[in-house]
Design a protein around this motif. Structure first.
Motif, PDB file in Angstrom:
ATOM      1  N   THR A  56      29.221 -10.059  13.821  1.00 26.68           N
ATOM      2  CA  THR A  56      29.303 -11.611  14.253  1.00 26.68           C
ATOM      3  C   THR A  56      30.375 -12.388  13.816  1.00 26.68           C
ATOM      4  O   THR A  56      31.079 -13.321  14.502  1.00 26.68           O
ATOM      5  CB  THR A  56      27.795 -12.283  13.969  1.00 26.68           C
ATOM      6  OG1 THR A  56      26.864 -11.697  14.653  1.00 26.68           O
ATOM      7  CG2 THR A  56      27.716 -13.669  14.527  1.00 26.68           C
ATOM      8  N   LEU A  57      30.574 -12.449  12.493  1.00 21.11           N
ATOM      9  CA  LEU A  57      31.877 -13.218  11.940  1.00 21.11           C
ATOM     10  C   LEU A  57      33.163 -12.620  12.632  1.00 21.11           C
ATOM     11  O   LEU A  57      34.020 -13.555  12.784  1.00 21.11           O
ATOM     12  CB  LEU A  57      31.628 -12.976  10.292  1.00 21.11           C
ATOM     13  CG  LEU A  57      30.803 -14.059   9.593  1.00 21.11           C
ATOM     14  CD1 LEU A  57      30.762 -13.639   8.354  1.00 21.11           C
ATOM     15  CD2 LEU A  57      31.106 -15.294   9.971  1.00 21.11           C
ATOM     16  N   SER A  61      37.617 -13.740  15.714  1.00 21.48           N
ATOM     17  CA  SER A  61      38.614 -13.204  16.557  1.00 21.48           C
ATOM     18  C   SER A  61      38.987 -13.994  17.793  1.00 21.48           C
ATOM     19  O   SER A  61      40.013 -14.307  18.354  1.00 21.48           O
ATOM     20  CB  SER A  61      38.656 -11.857  16.696  1.00 21.48           C
ATOM     21  OG  SER A  61      37.385 -11.700  17.606  1.00 21.48           O
ATOM     22  N   VAL A  62      37.883 -14.671  18.542  1.00 22.43           N
ATOM     23  CA  VAL A  62      37.914 -15.353  19.495  1.00 22.43           C
ATOM     24  C   VAL A  62      38.333 -16.670  19.163  1.00 22.43           C
ATOM     25  O   VAL A  62      39.117 -17.348  19.859  1.00 22.43           O
ATOM     26  CB  VAL A  62      36.688 -15.495  20.319  1.00 22.43           C
ATOM     27  CG1 VAL A  62      36.734 -16.461  21.478  1.00 22.43           C
ATOM     28  CG2 VAL A  62      36.287 -13.932  21.007  1.00 22.43           C
ATOM     29  N   LEU A  68      29.513 -19.580  21.214  1.00 19.42           N
ATOM     30  CA  LEU A  68      30.648 -18.980  20.447  1.00 19.42           C
ATOM     31  C   LEU A  68      30.442 -19.657  18.828  1.00 19.42           C
ATOM     32  O   LEU A  68      30.598 -18.872  18.091  1.00 19.42           O
ATOM     33  CB  LEU A  68      32.048 -19.237  21.091  1.00 19.42           C
ATOM     34  CG  LEU A  68      32.944 -18.642  19.902  1.00 19.42           C
ATOM     35  CD1 LEU A  68      32.635 -17.402  19.724  1.00 19.42           C
ATOM     36  CD2 LEU A  68      34.372 -18.755  20.939  1.00 19.42           C
ATOM     37  N   TRP A  69      30.365 -20.999  18.957  1.00 20.93           N
ATOM     38  CA  TRP A  69      30.522 -21.774  17.518  1.00 20.93           C
ATOM     39  C   TRP A  69      29.201 -21.427  16.890  1.00 20.93           C
ATOM     40  O   TRP A  69      29.229 -21.051  15.504  1.00 20.93           O
ATOM     41  CB  TRP A  69      30.776 -23.071  17.412  1.00 20.93           C
ATOM     42  CG  TRP A  69      32.116 -23.430  17.869  1.00 20.93           C
ATOM     43  CD1 TRP A  69      32.808 -23.716  18.883  1.00 20.93           C
ATOM     44  CD2 TRP A  69      33.105 -23.426  16.495  1.00 20.93           C
ATOM     45  NE1 TRP A  69      34.339 -23.865  18.653  1.00 20.93           N
ATOM     46  CE2 TRP A  69      34.239 -23.710  17.131  1.00 20.93           C
ATOM     47  CE3 TRP A  69      32.820 -23.259  15.323  1.00 20.93           C
ATOM     48  CZ2 TRP A  69      35.313 -23.624  16.463  1.00 20.93           C
ATOM     49  CZ3 TRP A  69      33.976 -23.069  14.442  1.00 20.93           C
ATOM     50  CH2 TRP A  69      35.252 -23.655  15.110  1.00 20.93           C
ATOM     51  N   SER A  83      26.506 -18.918  12.497  1.00 27.19           N
ATOM     52  CA  SER A  83      25.347 -18.238  11.916  1.00 27.19           C
ATOM     53  C   SER A  83      25.679 -16.930  11.145  1.00 27.19           C
ATOM     54  O   SER A  83      24.706 -16.428  10.349  1.00 27.19           O
ATOM     55  CB  SER A  83      24.371 -17.969  13.156  1.00 27.19           C
ATOM     56  OG  SER A  83      25.014 -17.198  14.063  1.00 27.19           O
ATOM     57  N   GLY A  84      26.857 -16.432  11.230  1.00 32.45           N
ATOM     58  CA  GLY A  84      26.938 -15.108  10.414  1.00 32.45           C
ATOM     59  C   GLY A  84      26.795 -15.182   9.079  1.00 32.45           C
ATOM     60  O   GLY A  84      26.287 -14.157   8.461  1.00 32.45           O
ATOM     61  N   PRO A  85      27.168 -16.136   8.289  1.00 32.82           N
ATOM     62  CA  PRO A  85      27.037 -16.278   6.863  1.00 32.82           C
ATOM     63  C   PRO A  85      25.490 -16.275   6.526  1.00 32.82           C
ATOM     64  O   PRO A  85      25.030 -15.736   5.810  1.00 32.82           O
ATOM     65  CB  PRO A  85      27.341 -17.484   6.304  1.00 32.82           C
ATOM     66  CG  PRO A  85      28.713 -17.729   7.334  1.00 32.82           C
ATOM     67  CD  PRO A  85      28.049 -17.257   8.748  1.00 32.82           C
TER      68      PRO A  85
END
Length: 135
Positions: free
Chosen positions: A29-30, A35-36, A55-56, A61-63
């Motif tokens: 996810t990160l 990359s985008v 996208l944001w 939410s990745g962390p």
């Protein structure tokens, strides 16, 4: 005078498989979000009709995915709650995305599929972790 016993919720059993999947999901996810958002323009073009709030949300939410994976690996009770929070947040963003689509805004079908997958993933992970806690 009777003594009051303080009982804590039982800690979930360690769930290394689920933890590894959550952690890997967080890394992917990160990387994909970064990359985008921050990568070369060619990557942004390949992404197509990006829905900015999705996208944001996914990138930010990745962390929390990584933190949840760590918590599940260590058998921490808060990790179960974090799974529930992630499922709820994904559900809210999915509903917002559905409204966004319903009013005729541009989107990619893969965005809808990915957001649905995220919600299902976190809901199932919560149920799995919760069942390992309550015996």
């Amino acid at each position: 005078m009777s003594k009051v016993k303080h009982t804590e919720a039982p800690a979930p059993a360690r769930a290394p498989g689920a933890a590894a999947i959550a952690f890997l999901f967080g890394l992917l996810t990160l990387v994909s979000g970064a990359s985008v958002l921050f990568g070369p323009e060619s990557v942004s073009r390949m992404a197509g009709e990006v829905v900015d709030f999705v996208l944001w949300f996914n990138f930010l939410s990745g962390p929390f995915y990584l933190l949840t994976g760590f918590g599940l690996w260590m058998g921490r009770p808060w990790a179960v709650k974090l799974c529930a929070v992630m499922a709820l947040m994904c559900a809210l963003v999915l509903v917002a995305l559905l409204i966004y689509i319903a009013i005729g805004q541009a989107y990619e079908m893969r965005t809808l599929a990915a957001m649905s997958l995220r919600f299902i993933f976190w809901a199932l992970l919560y149920l799995y972790a919760f069942r390992r806690t309550v015996k």
